[in-house]
Design a protein around this motif. Structure first.
Motif, PDB file in Angstrom:
ATOM      1  N   LEU A  95      -0.719  -2.729  -8.891  1.00 34.48           N
ATOM      2  CA  LEU A  95       0.157  -3.875  -9.132  1.00 34.48           C
ATOM      3  C   LEU A  95       0.220  -4.268 -10.600  1.00 34.48           C
ATOM      4  N   SER A  96      -0.853  -4.056 -11.355  1.00 29.54           N
ATOM      5  CA  SER A  96      -0.776  -4.413 -12.773  1.00 29.54           C
ATOM      6  C   SER A  96       0.141  -3.445 -13.520  1.00 29.54           C
ATOM      7  N   GLY A  97       0.032  -2.159 -13.220  1.00 32.37           N
ATOM      8  CA  GLY A  97       0.884  -1.169 -13.879  1.00 32.37           C
ATOM      9  C   GLY A  97       2.348  -1.375 -13.522  1.00 32.37           C
ATOM     10  N   LEU A 123       2.739   6.659 -14.980  1.00 32.12           N
ATOM     11  CA  LEU A 123       2.097   7.873 -14.466  1.00 32.12           C
ATOM     12  C   LEU A 123       1.089   7.515 -13.390  1.00 32.12           C
ATOM     13  N   GLU A 124       1.243   8.086 -12.223  1.00 33.49           N
ATOM     14  CA  GLU A 124       0.338   7.787 -11.113  1.00 33.49           C
ATOM     15  C   GLU A 124      -0.278   9.073 -10.588  1.00 33.49           C
ATOM     16  N   LYS A 125      -1.585   9.007 -10.426  1.00 32.88           N
ATOM     17  CA  LYS A 125      -2.364  10.130  -9.932  1.00 32.88           C
ATOM     18  C   LYS A 125      -2.002  10.515  -8.486  1.00 32.88           C
ATOM     19  N   GLY A 148      -2.068   1.603  -5.652  1.00 34.40           N
ATOM     20  CA  GLY A 148      -3.494   1.553  -5.993  1.00 34.40           C
ATOM     21  C   GLY A 148      -4.310   0.925  -4.882  1.00 34.40           C
ATOM     22  N   LEU A 149      -5.040  -0.119  -5.223  1.00 30.26           N
ATOM     23  CA  LEU A 149      -5.900  -0.788  -4.237  1.00 30.26           C
ATOM     24  C   LEU A 149      -5.091  -1.411  -3.107  1.00 30.26           C
ATOM     25  N   ASN A 150      -3.851  -1.728  -3.384  1.00 30.68           N
ATOM     26  CA  ASN A 150      -3.000  -2.294  -2.340  1.00 30.68           C
ATOM     27  C   ASN A 150      -2.012  -1.252  -1.892  1.00 30.68           C
ATOM     28  N   SER A 151      -2.384  -0.521  -0.851  1.00 31.67           N
ATOM     29  CA  SER A 151      -1.477   0.512  -0.416  1.00 31.67           C
ATOM     30  C   SER A 151      -1.441   0.540   1.109  1.00 31.67           C
ATOM     31  N   LEU A 200      -4.693  -5.964   0.492  1.00 27.99           N
ATOM     32  CA  LEU A 200      -4.074  -7.201   0.964  1.00 27.99           C
ATOM     33  C   LEU A 200      -4.637  -7.889   2.212  1.00 27.99           C
ATOM     34  N   HIS A 201      -5.385  -8.957   2.007  1.00 23.84           N
ATOM     35  CA  HIS A 201      -5.692  -9.913   3.078  1.00 23.84           C
ATOM     36  C   HIS A 201      -4.662 -11.025   2.972  1.00 23.84           C
ATOM     37  N   ALA A 202      -4.777 -11.715   1.854  1.00 21.43           N
ATOM     38  CA  ALA A 202      -3.874 -12.825   1.573  1.00 21.43           C
ATOM     39  C   ALA A 202      -3.724 -12.867   0.073  1.00 21.43           C
ATOM     40  N   ILE A 203      -2.579 -13.288  -0.388  1.00 18.98           N
ATOM     41  CA  ILE A 203      -2.364 -13.389  -1.823  1.00 18.98           C
ATOM     42  C   ILE A 203      -2.640 -14.835  -2.222  1.00 18.98           C
ATOM     43  N   PRO A 239      -1.967  12.944 -12.427  1.00 21.39           N
ATOM     44  CA  PRO A 239      -3.184  12.384 -13.014  1.00 21.39           C
ATOM     45  C   PRO A 239      -3.274  12.666 -14.511  1.00 21.39           C
ATOM     46  N   VAL A 240      -3.601  11.625 -15.261  1.00 20.32           N
ATOM     47  CA  VAL A 240      -3.878  11.814 -16.682  1.00 20.32           C
ATOM     48  C   VAL A 240      -5.308  12.334 -16.778  1.00 20.32           C
ATOM     49  N   VAL A 241      -5.535  13.442 -17.477  1.00 18.38           N
ATOM     50  CA  VAL A 241      -6.890  13.968 -17.581  1.00 18.38           C
ATOM     51  C   VAL A 241      -7.467  13.787 -18.984  1.00 18.38           C
ATOM     52  N   ALA A 275      -9.734   5.954  -7.861  1.00 21.76           N
ATOM     53  CA  ALA A 275     -10.481   6.406  -9.036  1.00 21.76           C
ATOM     54  C   ALA A 275     -11.232   5.281  -9.731  1.00 21.76           C
ATOM     55  N   LYS A 276     -11.455   4.162  -9.031  1.00 18.62           N
ATOM     56  CA  LYS A 276     -12.281   3.090  -9.596  1.00 18.62           C
ATOM     57  C   LYS A 276     -13.734   3.545  -9.513  1.00 18.62           C
ATOM     58  N   LEU A 277     -14.433   3.544 -10.640  1.00 18.94           N
ATOM     59  CA  LEU A 277     -15.824   3.992 -10.662  1.00 18.94           C
ATOM     60  C   LEU A 277     -16.658   3.217  -9.657  1.00 18.94           C
ATOM     61  N   GLY A 337      -4.853  -5.081 -16.074  1.00 18.30           N
ATOM     62  CA  GLY A 337      -5.351  -4.977 -14.708  1.00 18.30           C
ATOM     63  C   GLY A 337      -6.801  -5.401 -14.613  1.00 18.30           C
ATOM     64  N   THR A 338      -7.460  -4.843 -13.620  1.00 15.14           N
ATOM     65  CA  THR A 338      -8.792  -5.281 -13.245  1.00 15.14           C
ATOM     66  C   THR A 338      -9.752  -5.539 -14.421  1.00 15.14           C
ATOM     67  N   ASP A 339      -9.850  -4.618 -15.372  1.00 14.24           N
ATOM     68  CA  ASP A 339     -10.859  -4.803 -16.420  1.00 14.24           C
ATOM     69  C   ASP A 339     -10.392  -5.659 -17.582  1.00 14.24           C
ATOM     70  N   LEU A 375      -8.070 -11.037 -11.774  1.00 12.41           N
ATOM     71  CA  LEU A 375      -8.318 -10.270 -10.564  1.00 12.41           C
ATOM     72  C   LEU A 375      -7.345 -10.647  -9.452  1.00 12.41           C
ATOM     73  N   GLY A 376      -7.318  -9.826  -8.417  1.00 12.92           N
ATOM     74  CA  GLY A 376      -6.451 -10.088  -7.274  1.00 12.92           C
ATOM     75  C   GLY A 376      -5.033  -9.643  -7.559  1.00 12.92           C
ATOM     76  N   ILE A 377      -4.160  -9.890  -6.612  1.00 16.96           N
ATOM     77  CA  ILE A 377      -2.801  -9.367  -6.690  1.00 16.96           C
ATOM     78  C   ILE A 377      -1.980 -10.116  -7.746  1.00 16.96           C
ATOM     79  N   VAL A 378      -1.932 -11.435  -7.638  1.00 13.82           N
ATOM     80  CA  VAL A 378      -1.183 -12.208  -8.636  1.00 13.82           C
ATOM     81  C   VAL A 378      -1.837 -12.039 -10.004  1.00 13.82           C
TER      82      VAL A 378
HETATM   83  C1  FAD Z   1      -9.986  -3.872   0.702  1.00 13.20           C
HETATM   84  C2  FAD Z   1      -9.355  -4.724  -0.365  1.00 13.20           C
HETATM   85  C3  FAD Z   1      -8.858  -5.979  -0.065  1.00 13.20           C
HETATM   86  C4  FAD Z   1      -8.245  -6.755  -1.046  1.00 13.20           C
HETATM   87  N1  FAD Z   1      -7.717  -7.940  -0.678  1.00 13.20           N
HETATM   88  C5  FAD Z   1      -7.053  -8.674  -1.576  1.00 13.20           C
HETATM   89  C6  FAD Z   1      -6.416  -9.859  -1.179  1.00 13.20           C
HETATM   90  O1  FAD Z   1      -6.440 -10.216  -0.008  1.00 13.20           O
HETATM   91  N2  FAD Z   1      -5.775 -10.615  -2.110  1.00 13.20           N
HETATM   92  C7  FAD Z   1      -5.736 -10.234  -3.429  1.00 13.20           C
HETATM   93  O2  FAD Z   1      -5.120 -10.945  -4.223  1.00 13.20           O
HETATM   94  N3  FAD Z   1      -6.337  -9.108  -3.843  1.00 13.20           N
HETATM   95  C8  FAD Z   1      -6.984  -8.315  -2.944  1.00 13.20           C
HETATM   96  N4  FAD Z   1      -7.601  -7.167  -3.346  1.00 13.20           N
HETATM   97  C9  FAD Z   1      -7.701  -6.916  -4.801  1.00 13.20           C
HETATM   98  C10 FAD Z   1      -6.421  -6.377  -5.403  1.00 13.20           C
HETATM   99  O3  FAD Z   1      -5.990  -5.307  -4.586  1.00 13.20           O
HETATM  100  C11 FAD Z   1      -6.683  -5.837  -6.802  1.00 13.20           C
HETATM  101  O4  FAD Z   1      -7.277  -6.836  -7.580  1.00 13.20           O
HETATM  102  C12 FAD Z   1      -5.401  -5.384  -7.520  1.00 13.20           C
HETATM  103  O5  FAD Z   1      -4.586  -4.651  -6.659  1.00 13.20           O
HETATM  104  C13 FAD Z   1      -5.779  -4.529  -8.715  1.00 13.20           C
HETATM  105  O6  FAD Z   1      -4.661  -3.887  -9.254  1.00 13.20           O
HETATM  106  P1  FAD Z   1      -4.782  -2.959 -10.527  1.00 13.20           P
HETATM  107  O7  FAD Z   1      -3.407  -2.548 -10.847  1.00 13.20           O
HETATM  108  O8  FAD Z   1      -5.566  -3.639 -11.573  1.00 13.20           O
HETATM  109  O9  FAD Z   1      -5.694  -1.720 -10.108  1.00 13.20           O
HETATM  110  P2  FAD Z   1      -5.430  -0.519  -9.076  1.00 13.20           P
HETATM  111  O10 FAD Z   1      -4.747  -1.006  -7.876  1.00 13.20           O
HETATM  112  O11 FAD Z   1      -6.735   0.153  -8.902  1.00 13.20           O
HETATM  113  O12 FAD Z   1      -4.437   0.463  -9.836  1.00 13.20           O
HETATM  114  C14 FAD Z   1      -4.857   1.542 -10.636  1.00 13.20           C
HETATM  115  C15 FAD Z   1      -3.952   2.750 -10.366  1.00 13.20           C
HETATM  116  O13 FAD Z   1      -4.263   3.754 -11.306  1.00 13.20           O
HETATM  117  C16 FAD Z   1      -4.231   5.014 -10.680  1.00 13.20           C
HETATM  118  N5  FAD Z   1      -5.041   5.927 -11.484  1.00 13.20           N
HETATM  119  C17 FAD Z   1      -6.390   5.928 -11.638  1.00 13.20           C
HETATM  120  N6  FAD Z   1      -6.769   6.901 -12.486  1.00 13.20           N
HETATM  121  C18 FAD Z   1      -5.647   7.539 -12.897  1.00 13.20           C
HETATM  122  C19 FAD Z   1      -5.382   8.620 -13.792  1.00 13.20           C
HETATM  123  N7  FAD Z   1      -6.370   9.246 -14.440  1.00 13.20           N
HETATM  124  N8  FAD Z   1      -4.091   9.009 -13.982  1.00 13.20           N
HETATM  125  C20 FAD Z   1      -3.065   8.369 -13.338  1.00 13.20           C
HETATM  126  N9  FAD Z   1      -3.270   7.337 -12.485  1.00 13.20           N
HETATM  127  C21 FAD Z   1      -4.535   6.927 -12.269  1.00 13.20           C
HETATM  128  C22 FAD Z   1      -4.801   4.743  -9.320  1.00 13.20           C
HETATM  129  O14 FAD Z   1      -4.466   5.758  -8.395  1.00 13.20           O
HETATM  130  C23 FAD Z   1      -4.141   3.385  -8.996  1.00 13.20           C
HETATM  131  O15 FAD Z   1      -2.893   3.544  -8.383  1.00 13.20           O
HETATM  132  C24 FAD Z   1      -8.186  -6.318  -2.378  1.00 13.20           C
HETATM  133  C25 FAD Z   1      -8.691  -5.053  -2.683  1.00 13.20           C
HETATM  134  C26 FAD Z   1      -9.239  -4.248  -1.680  1.00 13.20           C
HETATM  135  C27 FAD Z   1      -9.717  -2.874  -2.022  1.00 13.20           C
END
Ligand code: FAD
Lengths: 461, 83
Positions: free
Chosen positions: A12-14, A31-33, A39-42, A55-58, A227-229, A407-409, A434-436, A440-443
């Motif tokens: 969602l951040s990308g 670019l998506e792997k 990502g985490l929301n799929s 996604l539980h709740a936003i 995937p970016v390597v 691919a989250k460590l 994004g996460t780091d 945090l979370g979807i919004v």
């Molecule tokens: C089980 C679960 C429940 C959740 N419930 C909620 C909720 O109810 N409400 C809420 O707000 N949040 C929830 N979250 C958290 C929320 O999903 C995340 O905070 C948010 O989606 C993070 O988005 P992001 O874009 O930062 O990271 P990610 O979603 O991890 O996106 C990173 C993307 O990068 C890709 N990637 C990684 N490495 C490479 C590479 N080398 N080359 C190309 N692509 C790559 C990955 O495949 C992925 O698509 C939940 C998460 C989980 C796992």
């Protein structure tokens, strides 16, 4: 090939970052792997059913008229219209510490307030004081770590209420053990208690399709299975990325949403010596026929529970810690009527390393997964009522599953315990989002993508 | 572009950012920010739209020049004289 802006990761951040940029210029490539965005929301398909992951709740619900609210800022910045994406509010949720106390909350803060003052009457003045401090606090100003636990215990002299307030905020927004930074606490308190929770009317797939269509309509481009390597760089400046296929794509700016250490690895840096604890989670999904819905709570959207003396939000020393967790009813939102089947989901803290040690033995790993899901059911049934005999399908994700698919460590959903608020990690044209980056979370992750593009890329054009 | 065209252009861009923006009572010499409830993110949008539509490069140190409708017109008039 060369593009002005490359974004790694279509979580969602990308996606949000890409839309924000594409709104003004179509010269952006995502670019998506994986074969799928989100990502985490799929989601995935099983027996003809679409199963959501994440996604539980936003959080951060706001009425459309409340223009300054983060949710509406997000729509406005991405040029999305609330009318095109119907949102369903939660019914009500509960913080449940069995045999001790329970607090209900909803999108009307008065409910939570009245619950706290009626159940902890001696602490009314203290709670008011904390609320006033939260309202006055600017969480976006840079400052060193301030302990939320010590901030709260200065006024609230009851560890039970402190644990109850922290339980949902940590589960939905803390990357660090047991305590959280005051700024992050204020962000999460506003997001969950003062604003509230919702979900889209459709599935996560509908939401992702909607965002992707919006992006491609602006002319933005995306490549899946890419995937970016490697990130090529010289003199602290990035010049290109290399894909697994060997293709090299040059760029002026690079935005990475895959995490701090994950990004350092692509830069060729040694990241092996890090010792900070990352939090892992286990999530089970149970599918049940709607005919048994009546036997379960219909007026609870999410239940955050803790049955130990103190609430411990930390990496367990065993595979899973069932003492606390989150129970989610994705069909218990206003205006949602499940057809055929509905789901219950449970989340608990889990230890990546314990799961990792089973990886070489698929048999043991599978057995441990089934045992964990059984124990999760036994634990949460004490709160929800029995449902185990009606389960028609179930699945469990461990930290290894999260690691494999995103691919989250260490499968750490909330990433690195330290955040990089300015998105800078030492390279002139490479930024984290994004996460780091820290929201945090979807919004939060979407706002992170937007603000990093605003701050570092659009304003530098 | 005439001064009036530029005024129209700015209002059109703002209306695009916020469909509820109310221009009827707008005082052209007063800050847009206070009257229309715009924030710094919205100002970035105005700058980016000008760039997209008219290939204008507005450096960050010039953003204050876009504070009111009048100051926008003054600042943009020489830049858009051939547009
Ligand atoms: C089980 C679960 C429940 C959740 N419930 C909620 C909720 O109810 N409400 C809420 O707000 N949040 C929830 N979250 C958290 C929320 O999903 C995340 O905070 C948010 O989606 C993070 O988005 P992001 O874009 O930062 O990271 P990610 O979603 O991890 O996106 C990173 C993307 O990068 C890709 N990637 C990684 N490495 C490479 C590479 N080398 N080359 C190309 N692509 C790559 C990955 O495949 C992925 O698509 C939940 C998460 C989980 C796992």
């Amino acid at each position: 090939m060369s593009v002005p802006l490359l974004i790694i990761g279509s979580g969602l951040s990308g996606l949000a970052a890409a839309i924000r940029y594409a709104r003004f210029s179509p010269d952006v490539l995502l670019l998506e792997k994986h074969a799928r965005i989100g990502g985490l929301n799929s989601f995935f398909h099983r027996n003809g059913a679409l199963i959501e992951t994440g996604l539980h709740a936003i959080t951060n619900y706001a009425e459309p008229k409340d223009k300054k609210a983060p949710l509406n800022q997000l729509f406005r910045q991405l040029k999305l219209n609330r009318k095109d994406l119907p949102l369903q509010e939660q019914i009500q949720s509960e913080i449940c510490f069995p045999n001790r106390e329970s607090l209900l909350f909803s999108n009307d803060f008065n409910l939570f307030y009245s619950q706290v003052v009626s159940k902890f009457p001696r602490l009314t003045a203290a709670f008011d004081q904390v609320l006033a401090a939260i309202k006055a606090y600017d969480p976006f100003r840079a400052r060193p770590f301030i302990s939320t636990r010590s901030f709260l215990s200065d006024s609230i002299r009851d560890p039970l209420l402190i644990d109850m307030i922290l339980c949902p905020l940590m589960y939905y927004g803390s990357c660090s053990e047991n305590d959280m930074d005051l700024g992050q606490f204020v962000i999460m308190f506003r997001a969950i208690f003062l604003e509230g929770m919702f979900r889209p009317r459709g599935t996560i797939k509908d939401l992702l399709d909607f965002l992707l269509n919006h992006y491609t309509a602006f002319g933005g481009k995306i490549r899946l299975n890419s995937p970016v390597v490697k990130i090529c760089h010289k003199d602290k400046k990035v010049s290109a990325v290399e894909l697994a296929s060997g293709e090299v794509i040059e760029c002026d700016h690079l935005l990475s949403t895959i995490g701090y250490r994950e990004t350092l690895r692509l830069l060729g840096q040694d990241t092996s010596h890090e010792s900070l604890t990352r939090l892992g989670f286990i999530e089970s999904i149970f599918r049940l026929p709607v005919s048994c819905r009546q036997e379960l709570p219909l007026d609870r959207t999410i239940i955050f529970y803790n049955q130990a003396d103190r609430f411990r939000y930390e990496r367990p020393h065993r595979h899973v810690d069932f003492n606390s967790g989150v129970i989610c009813f994705p069909s218990n939102f206003h205006g949602i009527r499940p057809e055929g089947y509905f789901e219950i989901r449970s989340t608990h803290l889990a230890d990546y390393h314990s799961w990792k040690s089973l990886q070489s033995s698929p048999l043991l790993y599978g057995e441990k997964k089934r045992e964990s899901s059984r124990r999760s059911v036994e634990t949460i049934e004490k709160i929800t009522g029995n449902f185990r005999n009606n389960i028609v399908y179930e699945d469990t994700f461990t930290p290894l599953t999260v690691e494999r698919f995103t691919a989250k460590l260490e499968g750490a959903i909330y990433g690195h315990p330290r955040k990089f608020k300015d998105g800078l990690i030492g390279y002139g044209n490479l930024f984290l989002a994004g996460t780091d980056q820290g929201y945090l979370g979807i919004v939060g992750s979407m706002l992170s993508g937007i603000s990093m593009v605003n701050r570092h890329i659009l304003s530098a054009l | 572009m005439t001064r009036n065209d530029i005024k129209e252009l700015i209002m059109e861009i703002i209306a695009d950012i916020d469909e509820d923006a109310d221009f009827d009572s707008l005082k052209p010499d007063q800050p847009l920010r206070d009257q229309l409830d715009l924030d710094s993110m919205d100002f970035l949008d105005i700058v980016m739209e000008l760039r997209k539509r008219h290939k204008l490069q507005i450096p960050e140190e010039d953003y204050p020049q876009l504070a009111s409708l009048d100051s926008c017109v003054n600042y943009l008039e020489p830049l858009l004289k051939d547009a």
